[in-house]
Design an enzyme around this catalytic site. Sequence first.
Site, PDB file in Angstrom:
ATOM      1  N   HIS A 133       0.842  -1.203   0.000  1.00 21.74           N
ATOM      2  CA  HIS A 133       0.000   0.000   0.000  1.00 21.74           C
ATOM      3  C   HIS A 133       0.882   1.259   0.000  1.00 21.74           C
ATOM      4  CE1 HIS A 133      -3.708   2.292   1.152  1.00 21.74           C
ATOM      5  NE2 HIS A 133      -2.810   3.104   1.694  1.00 21.74           N
ATOM      6  N   GLU A 134       1.810   1.318   0.962  1.00 26.09           N
ATOM      7  CA  GLU A 134       2.652   2.522   1.058  1.00 26.09           C
ATOM      8  C   GLU A 134       3.577   2.646  -0.153  1.00 26.09           C
ATOM      9  OE1 GLU A 134       1.770   4.734   3.076  1.00 26.09           O
ATOM     10  OE2 GLU A 134       0.493   3.465   4.327  1.00 26.09           O
TER      11      GLU A 134
ATOM     12  N   HIS B  62       1.762   4.462  -2.811  1.00 20.50           N
ATOM     13  CA  HIS B  62       1.846   5.917  -2.565  1.00 20.50           C
ATOM     14  C   HIS B  62       3.225   6.420  -2.987  1.00 20.50           C
ATOM     15  CE1 HIS B  62      -1.906   6.728  -0.481  1.00 20.50           C
ATOM     16  NE2 HIS B  62      -1.679   5.841   0.460  1.00 20.50           N
TER      17      HIS B  62
ATOM     18  N   GLU C 139      -4.674   7.870  -2.922  1.00 22.01           N
ATOM     19  CA  GLU C 139      -5.158   6.591  -2.399  1.00 22.01           C
ATOM     20  C   GLU C 139      -5.431   5.608  -3.540  1.00 22.01           C
ATOM     21  OE1 GLU C 139      -4.798   6.158   0.644  1.00 22.01           O
ATOM     22  OE2 GLU C 139      -5.959   4.382   1.160  1.00 22.01           O
TER      23      GLU C 139
HETATM   24 ZN    ZN Z   1      -3.129   5.192   1.893  1.00 22.83          ZN
END
Ligand code: ZN
Length: 497
Positions: A261-262, A265, A291
């Site tokens: 997830h990170e 980003h 996101e």
């Molecule tokens: Zn996030």
Amino acid sequence: MSENYERFMQKFAELADIDHAQALLSWDQETYMPAKGTAMRARSQGTLAGISHERLTHPDFVALVEYLKGLDLTGDQAVNVREIDRAQSRALKIPKDLIVELRQTESLSHEAWVAARKKADFATFAPWLKKILGLQKQVAHLVGFEGSVYNAFLDEYEPHARAEEIAPLFAQLRQRLVPLVEGIAATGKRPATGILDGEFPLEAQEAFGRQIMAAMGFDLEAGRLDIAVHPFCQGLSPDDVRLTTRYSVDKLAEALFGTMHETGHGLYEQGLPQAEGGTPLCQSISLGIHESQSRLWENMIGRSRPFWQHYLPQLQAYFPEQLAGVELDSFYAAINQVETSFIRVEADEVTYNLHILLRFELEMDMVEERVQVEDLPAVWNERMEEYLGVCPADDAQGVLQDVHWSFGLLGYFPTYTLGNLYAAQFFARAQEDMPGLMEQVAEGELAPLKRWLNENIHARGRRSTAGELVQEVTGEALSAEYFIDYLEGKFKPLYSL
Ligand code: ZN
């Protein structure tokens, strides 16, 4: 003109440098700063914020922006002036006293929330939430808005988004997802998730996570990975992007998907237009678009069967005993378990958005005064029952579970679901542009997708608004259909519906 524009850019570069220092201080605070450093850190952050505000609203700078706005600028110059004008007029409209009162209230309110949550007693937090709501509404009226007053709240996190446009998309989600969740529950099928809860040494977890980061194309010479209690990504510039994650020895999925997830980003931050570094152009568009990048990697890739076709044997090599004999299908089912729960942050891909929907609706109701703050727990529980078929036992499991409102973050929640919607629509387009995409993923090849995201989304920086970006990349306006199709296409077969 060009001399004035250059002066403008130089002034902005100085503001960006102050921002850079503030971002680094806050990264340090979340990662390595000793606990006792808090007071001094808060002071220096306050001082830097004050300097930044003074410079942004300095009459000379205001006059310069005003002058440039009067010229018929085009292209990137117009974007930079537009973005500074936005920040500047907001800063000019809110008196310093109000900002100070808001920050103080937020910090006291946060303390009150921590205590209230511990005792599961919403009543002690309610006066604080009321106060925050009142102050934020004052800000909204000073800044100005069109349509619902909620748009002023939303605009801070998702610039140019409008409640009137989001509400129908969210309503469509509710119509289709509530029956999907009910259908899944009715099957009584529960994947064996125990395989994810053994004992997984942290070193091996980290090593595997780093291998996936590298495969996704994250440049570790222009970034780092550290540990934090609440994982986040801090982009100081495309050359210095700092990710954090957290490891639990008995929860393999936590760091695994948290890191992906990170990294999603992080790839966005590393992919922003380098040449425009230190200008508004080299910034992300909105929280929702940010996101979308993390969800696309975490869920659409990281929780897909093709991905694990390649990576499960590799994960098993890191944990030969714990994952011995685990079949691809059972692993795939375990990481995609759908289960209704009270707690948003523990929710799966399907139920997650119903948690957000509920918060969005309650925020709208609060801001537009259809629901009184005192009545929130009752309304919360009622809708939990309606959307997810579960009723929290107390306020700690219900209305007090999220930190956001205590910090005055009203209008933030919808960006999570918007992120999912953007992600699904981008992902559908990427698959159309690259028909062999998932076959490549099944061979562990993640670079083509990264390149597509770089070219189509990251490199554009802030040239477009979120709505424009979706239109430009996918040829149509944001729709909930792609995400619903994605969820149904994935979870109906998983649960034999
Ligand atoms: Zn996030």
